[in-house]
Design a protein around this motif. Structure first.
Motif, PDB file in Angstrom:
ATOM      1  N   GLY A 246       0.835  -1.356   0.277  1.00  0.00           N
ATOM      2  CA  GLY A 246      -0.009  -0.050   0.208  1.00  0.00           C
ATOM      3  C   GLY A 246       1.445   0.894  -0.122  1.00  0.00           C
ATOM      4  N   ASN A 247       2.202   1.507   0.538  1.00  0.00           N
ATOM      5  CA  ASN A 247       3.019   2.643   0.329  1.00  0.00           C
ATOM      6  C   ASN A 247       3.408   2.579  -0.429  1.00  0.00           C
ATOM      7  OD1 ASN A 247       2.447   2.055   3.561  1.00  0.00           O
ATOM      8  ND2 ASN A 247       4.831   1.514   3.410  1.00  0.00           N
ATOM      9  N   ASN A 248       3.529   1.864  -1.862  1.00  0.00           N
ATOM     10  CA  ASN A 248       3.552   2.516  -2.922  1.00  0.00           C
ATOM     11  C   ASN A 248       2.746   1.750  -4.031  1.00  0.00           C
ATOM     12  OD1 ASN A 248       7.113   2.821  -1.763  1.00  0.00           O
ATOM     13  ND2 ASN A 248       7.005   0.343  -1.640  1.00  0.00           N
ATOM     14  N   LYS A 249       2.065   1.353  -3.678  1.00  0.00           N
ATOM     15  CA  LYS A 249       0.851   1.460  -4.427  1.00  0.00           C
ATOM     16  C   LYS A 249       1.262   0.404  -5.250  1.00  0.00           C
ATOM     17  CE  LYS A 249      -1.315   5.879  -2.793  1.00  0.00           C
ATOM     18  NZ  LYS A 249      -1.862   6.994  -4.253  1.00  0.00           N
ATOM     19  N   LYS A 250       1.690  -0.658  -5.377  1.00  0.00           N
ATOM     20  CA  LYS A 250       2.519  -1.783  -6.055  1.00  0.00           C
ATOM     21  C   LYS A 250       2.290  -3.175  -5.527  1.00  0.00           C
ATOM     22  CE  LYS A 250       6.455   0.812  -7.847  1.00  0.00           C
ATOM     23  NZ  LYS A 250       7.640   1.115  -8.120  1.00  0.00           N
ATOM     24  N   ARG A 251       1.981  -3.520  -6.360  1.00  0.00           N
ATOM     25  CA  ARG A 251       1.271  -5.303  -6.970  1.00  0.00           C
ATOM     26  C   ARG A 251       2.858  -6.217  -6.042  1.00  0.00           C
ATOM     27  NH1 ARG A 251      -2.132  -8.086 -10.857  1.00  0.00           N
ATOM     28  NH2 ARG A 251       0.442  -8.446 -11.495  1.00  0.00           N
ATOM     29  N   LEU A 252       2.366  -6.522  -5.079  1.00  0.00           N
ATOM     30  CA  LEU A 252       3.722  -7.691  -4.219  1.00  0.00           C
ATOM     31  C   LEU A 252       3.925  -9.420  -5.085  1.00  0.00           C
ATOM     32  CD1 LEU A 252       3.655  -6.599  -1.163  1.00  0.00           C
ATOM     33  CD2 LEU A 252       5.440  -6.118  -2.275  1.00  0.00           C
ATOM     34  N   TYR A 253       2.348  -9.552  -4.961  1.00  0.00           N
ATOM     35  CA  TYR A 253       2.155 -10.711  -5.801  1.00  0.00           C
ATOM     36  C   TYR A 253       1.019 -11.460  -6.207  1.00  0.00           C
ATOM     37  CZ  TYR A 253       3.900 -15.802  -5.076  1.00  0.00           C
ATOM     38  OH  TYR A 253       4.079 -17.266  -5.944  1.00  0.00           O
ATOM     39  N   GLN A 254       0.709 -12.188  -7.502  1.00  0.00           N
ATOM     40  CA  GLN A 254      -0.631 -12.627  -7.408  1.00  0.00           C
ATOM     41  C   GLN A 254      -0.690 -14.254  -8.021  1.00  0.00           C
ATOM     42  OE1 GLN A 254      -1.845 -12.844 -12.307  1.00  0.00           O
ATOM     43  NE2 GLN A 254      -3.507 -11.221 -10.906  1.00  0.00           N
ATOM     44  N   TYR A 255      -1.508 -14.615  -7.029  1.00  0.00           N
ATOM     45  CA  TYR A 255      -1.608 -16.013  -6.844  1.00  0.00           C
ATOM     46  C   TYR A 255      -2.247 -16.750  -7.999  1.00  0.00           C
ATOM     47  CZ  TYR A 255      -0.986 -15.682  -1.856  1.00  0.00           C
ATOM     48  OH  TYR A 255      -0.149 -15.074  -0.382  1.00  0.00           O
ATOM     49  N   SER A 256      -1.650 -18.367  -8.429  1.00  0.00           N
ATOM     50  CA  SER A 256      -2.302 -18.598  -9.214  1.00  0.00           C
ATOM     51  C   SER A 256      -3.972 -18.759  -9.048  1.00  0.00           C
ATOM     52  CB  SER A 256      -2.022 -20.147  -9.559  1.00  0.00           C
ATOM     53  OG  SER A 256      -0.647 -20.149  -9.804  1.00  0.00           O
ATOM     54  N   LYS A 257      -4.930 -18.082 -10.365  1.00  0.00           N
ATOM     55  CA  LYS A 257      -6.048 -18.093 -11.013  1.00  0.00           C
ATOM     56  C   LYS A 257      -6.975 -19.411 -10.300  1.00  0.00           C
ATOM     57  CE  LYS A 257      -9.653 -16.925 -13.972  1.00  0.00           C
ATOM     58  NZ  LYS A 257      -9.990 -16.371 -15.647  1.00  0.00           N
ATOM     59  N   TYR A 258      -8.241 -18.936  -9.245  1.00  0.00           N
ATOM     60  CA  TYR A 258      -9.212 -19.083  -9.037  1.00  0.00           C
ATOM     61  C   TYR A 258      -9.496 -20.320  -9.819  1.00  0.00           C
ATOM     62  CZ  TYR A 258      -6.704 -18.920  -4.241  1.00  0.00           C
ATOM     63  OH  TYR A 258      -5.385 -19.273  -3.277  1.00  0.00           O
ATOM     64  N   PRO A 259     -10.334 -21.170  -9.308  1.00  0.00           N
ATOM     65  CA  PRO A 259     -12.099 -21.937 -10.527  1.00  0.00           C
ATOM     66  C   PRO A 259     -13.017 -20.779 -10.480  1.00  0.00           C
ATOM     67  CG  PRO A 259     -11.257 -23.152  -8.793  1.00  0.00           C
ATOM     68  CD  PRO A 259     -10.073 -22.094  -8.101  1.00  0.00           C
ATOM     69  N   THR A 260     -13.415 -19.550 -10.043  1.00  0.00           N
ATOM     70  CA  THR A 260     -14.267 -18.619 -10.131  1.00  0.00           C
ATOM     71  C   THR A 260     -13.711 -18.068  -9.465  1.00  0.00           C
ATOM     72  OG1 THR A 260     -16.612 -18.516 -10.205  1.00  0.00           O
ATOM     73  CG2 THR A 260     -16.178 -19.437  -8.544  1.00  0.00           C
ATOM     74  N   SER A 261     -14.676 -16.935  -9.028  1.00  0.00           N
ATOM     75  CA  SER A 261     -14.780 -15.555  -8.236  1.00  0.00           C
ATOM     76  C   SER A 261     -14.528 -15.698  -7.063  1.00  0.00           C
ATOM     77  CB  SER A 261     -16.306 -14.485  -8.693  1.00  0.00           C
ATOM     78  OG  SER A 261     -17.067 -14.767  -9.597  1.00  0.00           O
ATOM     79  N   ILE A 262     -14.098 -14.492  -6.652  1.00  0.00           N
ATOM     80  CA  ILE A 262     -13.193 -14.813  -5.180  1.00  0.00           C
ATOM     81  C   ILE A 262     -14.726 -13.694  -4.495  1.00  0.00           C
ATOM     82  CG2 ILE A 262     -11.653 -13.955  -3.486  1.00  0.00           C
ATOM     83  CD1 ILE A 262     -10.335 -16.199  -6.535  1.00  0.00           C
ATOM     84  N   ALA A 263     -15.097 -14.057  -3.534  1.00  0.00           N
ATOM     85  CA  ALA A 263     -16.656 -14.345  -3.117  1.00  0.00           C
ATOM     86  C   ALA A 263     -15.929 -13.321  -1.463  1.00  0.00           C
ATOM     87  CB  ALA A 263     -17.588 -15.050  -2.614  1.00  0.00           C
TER      88      ALA A 263
END
Length: 316
Positions: A246-263
């Motif tokens: 949040g400090n640098n407003k940058k993405r640190l990591y993205q996990y592999s895609k899950y089967p459907t929406s993240i609720a």
């Protein structure tokens, strides 16, 4: 391949016995790796996330829209049948705290105040004393009108943040609920989907239906607004979970895609586990989708630790 032996590149351990309809929320206990899950299939489920064991299932008269722990022996549910309930896990005992005039959208428990707070589509916020369970006249502490339907609640210490439709945000001190400390309008353009307070008590994050996140502080002074945001996680309808600096407003990591929406997402008390609800949220209407599932993954330091800023190049 069993769920316990999934490689680290997958979404994590998939919990057995998931809900059969949309997952509305999930919450880790503040004291253990117990996980509470609410669902549109009218159930409240309790898991031992570390052991991958379904400890209990409690059936309601309508869809369960939210849940939270009292402690490791009991929890609360917010239900579309307008009721607020407490369940004692070991015995399965059900107590009715009371009701709203419309579906109860969200529920929180304040350890500091010893109260349950619920928000409803009837445009009210209610506070309850759980010691008065089964006697609504004794359990209800107060009712507080809101500008619109309540969509999300979050609290830290004595501070309570209420997000409603119409992009309204009310901030209360639980020690004096006569009126909000602050009344704000979301800085995001579209409708608020979720609000979550910072664990250090300095502010809160707002997310909207278009996938954007705003970080805000309780203190509106210029000095306060320059403070650090920290690391946080987001999940969206695209099936991805991202960790952010949040400090640098940058993405640190993205996990592999899950089967459907993240609720829904929830970190464990020590931040070492992340529970992910992979559950279609009907953003594209009533269509075929993957079954609902709950994944619990280990959070590695390399995924959440902000990267140091690059030093400027030395002069030639």
């Amino acid at each position: 391949m069993t769920a316990a032996t999934l490689p680290a590149t997958t979404g994590g351990r998939e919990l057995s016995g998931p809900p059969s309809d949309g997952i509305s929320n999930l919450r880790f206990s503040n004291h253990s790796d117990l996980l509470l899950v609410s669902s549109w299939d009218k159930s409240l489920r309790l898991y031992d996330a570390g052991a991958n064991v379904l400890e209990g299932e409690f059936v309601h008269a309508g869809p369960v829209l939210d849940c939270c722990f009292h402690d490791d022996s009991a929890g609360f549910s917010a239900c579309a049948d307008h009721m607020v309930r407490r369940y004692v896990f070991g015995s399965g005992k059900e107590d009715i705290l009371g009701c709203h005039d419309a579906p109860v959208r969200c529920v929180e428990y304040s350890y500091e105040a010893g109260q349950v707070i619920t928000g409803s589509w009837d445009k009210t916020l209610k506070c309850w004393d759980p010691r008065g369970a089964s006697d609504p006249d004794r359990a209800l502490v107060g009712t507080y009108l809101q500008p619109e339907r309540v969509y999300s609640l979050s609290l830290v210490g004595h501070r309570l943040v209420v997000a409603t439709s119409g992009r309204h945000v009310n901030i209360y001190d639980l020690r004096n609920m006569s009126q909000p400390e602050q009344r704000r309008e979301s800085s995001l353009k579209y409708q608020t989907r979720c609000v979550r307070c910072y664990p250090n008590g300095t502010g809160f994050a707002l997310s909207s239906i278009d996938g954007r996140v705003a970080m805000e502080f309780f203190d509106l002074s210029e000095a306060a607004q320059a403070k650090n945001y920290g690391t946080f996680a987001t999940g969206g309808c695209d099936g991805y979970v991202n960790l952010w600096d949040g400090n640098n407003k940058k993405r640190l990591y993205q996990y592999s895609k899950y089967p459907t929406s993240i609720a829904a997402l929830s970190f464990s008390r020590d931040g070492h586990l992340l529970a992910v609800a992979s559950s279609y949220t009907f953003e594209e209407g009533d269509t075929l989708h993957e079954p609902d599932a709950i994944f619990v993954r280990n959070v590695n330091e390399v995924e959440v630790k902000p990267k140091p800023k690059a030093l400027p190049a030395p002069p030639a």
